[in-house]
Every structure is written in C-alpha cells, then in structure tokens.
Design a protein around this motif. Structure first.
Motif, PDB file in Angstrom:
ATOM      1  N   GLU A 154       0.810  -1.217   0.000  1.00 11.66           N
ATOM      2  CA  GLU A 154       0.000   0.000   0.000  1.00 11.66           C
ATOM      3  C   GLU A 154       0.846   1.271   0.000  1.00 11.66           C
ATOM      4  OE1 GLU A 154      -4.127  -1.147   2.335  1.00 11.66           O
ATOM      5  OE2 GLU A 154      -2.436  -0.386   3.489  1.00 11.66           O
ATOM      6  N   ARG A 155       2.148   1.145   0.119  1.00 10.55           N
ATOM      7  CA  ARG A 155       2.980   2.331   0.298  1.00 10.55           C
ATOM      8  C   ARG A 155       2.953   3.267  -0.903  1.00 10.55           C
ATOM      9  NH1 ARG A 155       8.192  -0.491   3.164  1.00 10.55           N
ATOM     10  NH2 ARG A 155       7.411  -0.422   5.316  1.00 10.55           N
ATOM     11  N   GLY A 156       2.980   2.703  -2.107  1.00 16.24           N
ATOM     12  CA  GLY A 156       2.946   3.567  -3.281  1.00 16.24           C
ATOM     13  C   GLY A 156       1.683   4.397  -3.329  1.00 16.24           C
ATOM     14  N   PHE A 157       0.548   3.755  -3.055  1.00 19.61           N
ATOM     15  CA  PHE A 157      -0.735   4.458  -3.048  1.00 19.61           C
ATOM     16  C   PHE A 157      -0.766   5.504  -1.941  1.00 19.61           C
ATOM     17  CE2 PHE A 157      -5.352   4.273  -1.695  1.00 19.61           C
ATOM     18  CZ  PHE A 157      -5.802   5.128  -2.692  1.00 19.61           C
ATOM     19  N   ALA A 158      -0.343   5.100  -0.713  1.00 24.87           N
ATOM     20  CA  ALA A 158      -0.388   6.023   0.417  1.00 24.87           C
ATOM     21  C   ALA A 158       0.570   7.190   0.222  1.00 24.87           C
ATOM     22  CB  ALA A 158      -0.059   5.272   1.710  1.00 24.87           C
ATOM     23  N   MET A 159       1.787   6.897  -0.230  1.00 23.51           N
ATOM     24  CA  MET A 159       2.760   7.972  -0.430  1.00 23.51           C
ATOM     25  C   MET A 159       2.315   8.901  -1.552  1.00 23.51           C
ATOM     26  SD  MET A 159       5.712   8.856   1.017  1.00 23.51           S
ATOM     27  CE  MET A 159       6.796   7.487   1.443  1.00 23.51           C
ATOM     28  N   SER A 160       1.667   8.357  -2.572  1.00 21.53           N
ATOM     29  CA  SER A 160       1.179   9.200  -3.661  1.00 21.53           C
ATOM     30  C   SER A 160       0.054  10.106  -3.187  1.00 21.53           C
ATOM     31  CB  SER A 160       0.712   8.330  -4.832  1.00 21.53           C
ATOM     32  OG  SER A 160       1.798   7.650  -5.405  1.00 21.53           O
ATOM     33  N   ILE A 161      -0.803   9.587  -2.293  1.00 24.12           N
ATOM     34  CA  ILE A 161      -1.831  10.451  -1.717  1.00 24.12           C
ATOM     35  C   ILE A 161      -1.186  11.574  -0.927  1.00 24.12           C
ATOM     36  CG2 ILE A 161      -3.675  10.555   0.008  1.00 24.12           C
ATOM     37  CD1 ILE A 161      -4.538   7.792  -0.880  1.00 24.12           C
ATOM     38  N   ARG A 162      -0.173  11.222  -0.129  1.00 24.77           N
ATOM     39  CA  ARG A 162       0.540  12.256   0.617  1.00 24.77           C
ATOM     40  C   ARG A 162       1.175  13.270  -0.319  1.00 24.77           C
ATOM     41  NH1 ARG A 162       6.243  13.241   3.011  1.00 24.77           N
ATOM     42  NH2 ARG A 162       6.638  12.790   0.823  1.00 24.77           N
ATOM     43  N   GLN A 163       1.816  12.804  -1.379  1.00 26.68           N
ATOM     44  CA  GLN A 163       2.440  13.716  -2.327  1.00 26.68           C
ATOM     45  C   GLN A 163       1.417  14.525  -3.123  1.00 26.68           C
ATOM     46  OE1 GLN A 163       5.679  13.632  -0.888  1.00 26.68           O
ATOM     47  NE2 GLN A 163       5.956  14.418  -2.958  1.00 26.68           N
ATOM     48  N   THR A 164       0.212  13.968  -3.290  1.00 23.92           N
ATOM     49  CA  THR A 164      -0.838  14.708  -3.980  1.00 23.92           C
ATOM     50  C   THR A 164      -1.250  15.934  -3.186  1.00 23.92           C
ATOM     51  OG1 THR A 164      -1.635  12.717  -5.080  1.00 23.92           O
ATOM     52  CG2 THR A 164      -3.188  14.519  -4.893  1.00 23.92           C
ATOM     53  N   ALA A 165      -1.002  15.905  -1.882  1.00 28.44           N
ATOM     54  CA  ALA A 165      -1.296  17.089  -1.073  1.00 28.44           C
ATOM     55  C   ALA A 165      -0.492  18.290  -1.537  1.00 28.44           C
ATOM     56  CB  ALA A 165      -0.999  16.793   0.391  1.00 28.44           C
ATOM     57  N   ILE A 166       0.659  18.048  -2.172  1.00 28.22           N
ATOM     58  CA  ILE A 166       1.478  19.183  -2.628  1.00 28.22           C
ATOM     59  C   ILE A 166       0.788  19.926  -3.765  1.00 28.22           C
ATOM     60  CG2 ILE A 166       3.701  19.863  -3.603  1.00 28.22           C
ATOM     61  CD1 ILE A 166       4.958  17.556  -2.083  1.00 28.22           C
ATOM     62  N   PRO A 167       0.386  19.259  -4.865  1.00 28.80           N
ATOM     63  CA  PRO A 167      -0.330  20.031  -5.890  1.00 28.80           C
ATOM     64  C   PRO A 167      -1.698  20.511  -5.448  1.00 28.80           C
ATOM     65  CG  PRO A 167      -0.242  17.707  -6.491  1.00 28.80           C
ATOM     66  CD  PRO A 167       0.691  17.893  -5.333  1.00 28.80           C
ATOM     67  N   VAL A 168      -2.394  19.725  -4.605  1.00 23.34           N
ATOM     68  CA  VAL A 168      -3.720  20.166  -4.155  1.00 23.34           C
ATOM     69  C   VAL A 168      -3.579  21.374  -3.224  1.00 23.34           C
ATOM     70  CG1 VAL A 168      -5.757  19.518  -2.821  1.00 23.34           C
ATOM     71  CG2 VAL A 168      -4.796  17.920  -4.476  1.00 23.34           C
ATOM     72  N   GLY A 169      -2.701  21.255  -2.226  1.00 23.95           N
ATOM     73  CA  GLY A 169      -2.456  22.407  -1.369  1.00 23.95           C
ATOM     74  C   GLY A 169      -1.890  23.570  -2.150  1.00 23.95           C
ATOM     75  N   GLY A 170      -1.000  23.250  -3.116  1.00 22.56           N
ATOM     76  CA  GLY A 170      -0.465  24.300  -3.969  1.00 22.56           C
ATOM     77  C   GLY A 170      -1.544  24.984  -4.775  1.00 22.56           C
ATOM     78  N   ALA A 171      -2.511  24.205  -5.262  1.00 21.11           N
ATOM     79  CA  ALA A 171      -3.610  24.801  -6.025  1.00 21.11           C
ATOM     80  C   ALA A 171      -4.425  25.755  -5.160  1.00 21.11           C
ATOM     81  CB  ALA A 171      -4.505  23.702  -6.600  1.00 21.11           C
ATOM     82  N   VAL A 172      -4.631  25.381  -3.900  1.00 22.69           N
ATOM     83  CA  VAL A 172      -5.339  26.285  -2.979  1.00 22.69           C
ATOM     84  C   VAL A 172      -4.550  27.579  -2.813  1.00 22.69           C
ATOM     85  CG1 VAL A 172      -6.116  26.595  -0.593  1.00 22.69           C
ATOM     86  CG2 VAL A 172      -6.501  24.411  -1.762  1.00 22.69           C
ATOM     87  N   GLY A 173      -3.232  27.446  -2.606  1.00 22.87           N
ATOM     88  CA  GLY A 173      -2.408  28.635  -2.465  1.00 22.87           C
ATOM     89  C   GLY A 173      -2.383  29.475  -3.727  1.00 22.87           C
ATOM     90  N   VAL A 174      -2.287  28.806  -4.882  1.00 18.04           N
ATOM     91  CA  VAL A 174      -2.251  29.520  -6.164  1.00 18.04           C
ATOM     92  C   VAL A 174      -3.556  30.266  -6.409  1.00 18.04           C
ATOM     93  CG1 VAL A 174      -2.275  29.143  -8.663  1.00 18.04           C
ATOM     94  CG2 VAL A 174      -0.504  28.078  -7.252  1.00 18.04           C
ATOM     95  N   ALA A 175      -4.685  29.652  -6.036  1.00 13.69           N
ATOM     96  CA  ALA A 175      -5.975  30.305  -6.232  1.00 13.69           C
ATOM     97  C   ALA A 175      -6.212  31.429  -5.228  1.00 13.69           C
ATOM     98  CB  ALA A 175      -7.095  29.269  -6.137  1.00 13.69           C
TER      99      ALA A 175
END
Length: 432
Positions: A154-175
């Motif tokens: 499950e690590r790839g899936f879990a780590m990818s979810i964690r890393q997805t927080a970067i573009p998602v959080g970044g999108a919030v900041g960018v907006a």
C-alpha cells in the motif's frame, strides 16, 4: 511494556492513553496530507503573487527571481538535516516543531515584512529562506510516518496520496494568495498560510502517534497495514543494504534524476504568471488557472501512478516514462511560445501536470531503497536535490530571458526532463 505504551523513535518508552492499531494508519495519512498541503499552499502560492510582489516591493525581475528562489534554497539547505532528525527523534516531534515555527514566522511576516512596513529585498529573501527551511520539515517526517504505518503493498498508493497534497495544497495557495495579495495586501497573503500551518500542527499534536508495539515474543513488528499488492504478487522486500542511503550511488541517481524533473515544475510554477503578463498581456487569473490545472492534474496522476506501481512494482520505469512525456510537453511549449495564447497555455499546463506526476512514486521508491529505519535520510536527500533545483531554476530563468528568449526557457525545461531519463536507475539494477 503494556498495551497502553508506545515507543518513540528517539528511544525510551512514553505512556499514552491508548495503543493505535492498523486502522489508525489512515488518520496518520490524513495528518501527513494536511501538513504537506499547508506547506505547499505557502510554497506554491507565494511565487504566483510575483506580479503583485514585484510591484509592491519595487523589485526588478532579477530580484524577484532571487527572492522566490530563497524558498527553494531554504528547503534544500535543511531537508537532509530534518530527515536525520526524523530518524532520530520521530515524525511527531519534527512535524510539531517545523509546522509551529513556520506558522509563527509567517505570522511575523504578516505583521512586519510587508510593503507598507518598508521591507526590502534582503529581509524578504531572508524570511522566505527561513520559511522554506522550517516548512521543509514536513517532507521527510510525514513521509517516514507513511513508511512506518503502511506495508509495501500500500505504500505507493499512500505515499502518492501524501504527495498529492502538494499540488492540491499548492492549487489552494495559487488560487487564494494572488487574490489576497491583490485585494487585501501581503498581510493577508502571509496570515492565511500561517493559519494553515498552525492548524496542521494542532492536528499533528492530536492525531499523529506511533503504531502499536508488537506483542512480546513475536519478533520485530511489520508495518501496520500488513497489506499485499493486488493481483497476488508478493511484496517486494526492502533493499538489504547496511550502508547509509547518503553513501549509495543508486539512491543519489534517483535523487538527481528527480532534481532534473523538477526544472519544468518550478519553471511553470514560478514564471507562468510573469510570462503571460509580459508576453501575452494576460492578468493573474489565466496564470492561476494554468497552474491550478497543472497542480490538480498532477495530483490525480500521482495517485494513479501510485496505485499502478503497487501492483506492478515498476516505479522506476514510470519515472523514466514521465520524464520522456514531460520533455515532449515542454518542447511543445517552446515551439508554441509565439502561438495563440490558448495553445501556449495548454502546452504549459500539460508540461506542469506531467512535472507534478512522478513525486509520489519517487518518494516511495527512495524510501523503500533505504528501508523504513533510514527513510528520513533518504527522503531528506531527495527533498534536498529537488529544492536545490527549485532554488537554482528561478535564478537561471531571468538570465536565460535576458540573453535569449522565453522559448529557450521552456526548451531548457524540456532538456532537463530528457536528461533525467538515463540518469534514473532502471528496474534491472533495482532487482540485482
């Protein structure tokens, strides 16, 4: 040791109210996502305020590049240190320290480091470098928490979810941050990410805990989930190598390949707004939309690659493939620099999307190469190379613009992506 006690990574036994079983891993993942997103909102959002920052602080384009580069410099200078501290003292302590300090610094900036306060280039650059250095704590600490709580399947899936927080959080900041800076000034633009970081610190204090210790006589504990890859494949064992990850060339190859793949990411993130303003005559809205598409699309791609590589195990093949595709997209942006704006924006959004797609797989792979007990150092190394390039890219781009053209900027990003392909270690080397 009783069931109500947990073992901190720094050694010793500390009492706790309860033992946290395997299901708590999803709560830990949510805390890691929140921490990563809070930092990303600041790290990604501030560069997109570049037009307002250049005007408000009376900066030249070169000075703006230097100031924005200091964010990446701060992370690059501190990430290995945070990783080693995480291996020594544990995820919880490092995240609490880093997030709280970042929130406090941003609050001070909101009060005293704005254009009305007369802040200059030196003070602004110093504060952003410190914000990067303190906020970079989330990279290794939250990643090591995932490695501790999740098994190989499950690590790839879990780590990818964690890393997805970067573009998602970044999108919030960018907006959000460019609008705040333009409408309410930089006091609001700094205060909001400060609140995000402090809220993430509070969540860390409340919910980030250690896995339950193993029962006496059962031997070393496995990762909490005990999951196996789908499709019946056995989990790939972690590399049995007693050397520090900082002394292994295969680990360095992956980290350096990641650094090259970061060039188009930071080029699109930091200079899309300036390019569209100076060349196309567009405002911050179109730039924000372009970067948000790249961030959110890249986040979705991270989750897909994470799930897929949990099934196939071919993480390095995916990293190489993404390098080729990102190179093609950025080459298209270079060729379309003088084309109608919709075509240019589409190419930049696609290039930025692909440049955001590989992070979860790379972080999972480098942590697995090092093993869970040394994952902090390996993740810190990857973060250092990535953000060192994040520091150099905003410094290099104004020089390229001054001597050549914007087409050369996007062409440079394409070349960096292509060079990452042979540098990243292949699957055959991983199996040996």
């Amino acid at each position: 040791m009783t069931a109500a006690e947990t073992v901190p990574r720094g050694g010793g036994v500390r009492p706790d109210r309860r033992a946290y079983g395997p299901r708590h891993r999803w709560v830990v993942l949510a805390v890691g996502v929140g921490a990563q997103a809070a930092f990303a909102a600041m790290f990604s959002g501030i560069p997109v305020t570049g037009v307002s920052m250049r005007a408000g602080y009376h900066l030249s384009t070169e000075a703006l590049g230097l100031v924005l580069a200091c964010l990446g410099l701060g992370v690059a200078a501190s990430d290995i240190v945070w990783g080693l501290l995480t291996d020594r003292f544990g995820d919880r302590r490092v995240l609490l320290t880093g997030l709280s300090a970042t929130g406090a610094l941003l609050a001070v900036m909101a009060v005293a480091v704005t254009p009305p306060d007369g802040a200059g280039v030196a003070l602004l650059a110093l504060c952003l470098a410190l914000a990067g250095a303190l906020g970079g704590s989330v990279n290794g600490a939250s990643g090591r928490a995932v490695m501790t709580w999740f098994a190989e399947g499950e690590r790839g899936f879990a780590m990818s979810i964690r890393q997805t927080a970067i573009p998602v959080g970044g999108a919030v900041g960018v907006a959000l941050l460019p609008w705040l800076a333009g409408s309410y000034g930089f006091r609001a633009a700094y205060a909001v990410p400060a609140a995000f970081c402090l809220a993430a610190a509070a969540a860390t204090w409340r919910w980030l805990h250690e896995p339950a210790p193993p029962d006496p006589g059962t031997g070393p504990a496995a990762p909490a989930s005990g999951a196996r890859p789908r499709g019946g494949a056995a989990p790939r064992p972690e590399v049995a190598d007693d050397r520090s990850p900082l002394r292994r060339w295969d680990v360095w190859r992956l980290a350096l390949a990641g650094a090259l793949l970061t060039v188009p990411q930071f080029a699109v993130l930091s200079f899309t707004a300036i390019f569209l303003h100076d060349v196309k005559g567009e405002g911050a809205t179109l730039a924000g939309i372009t970067v948000v598409i790249a961030q959110l699309g890249g986040g979705a791609a991270r989750i897909w690659t994470g799930r897929r590589t949990d099934r196939t195990g071919a993480r390095r093949t995916h990293i190489r493939a993404i390098g080729v595709l990102a190179a093609l997209a950025m080459a298209g942006a270079a060729a379309l620099t003088d084309a109608p704006t919709p075509l240019t924006v589409t190419a930049l959004a696609l290039g930025g999307l692909l440049a955001n797609a590989w992070h979860g797989v790379a972080y999972t792979e480098i942590a697995a190469m090092a093993g869970a007990s040394r994952a902090g150092a390996a993740l810190g190394l990857l973060g250092t190379t990535l953000f060192a390039m994040g520091f150099l890219t905003p410094l290099l781009i104004p020089m390229v613009i001054a001597h050549t053209s914007w087409a050369a900027v996007w062409g440079l990003a394409a070349a960096a992506s292509l060079l990452a392909v042979p540098l990243a270690p292949g699957e055959a080397r991983a199996r040996r």
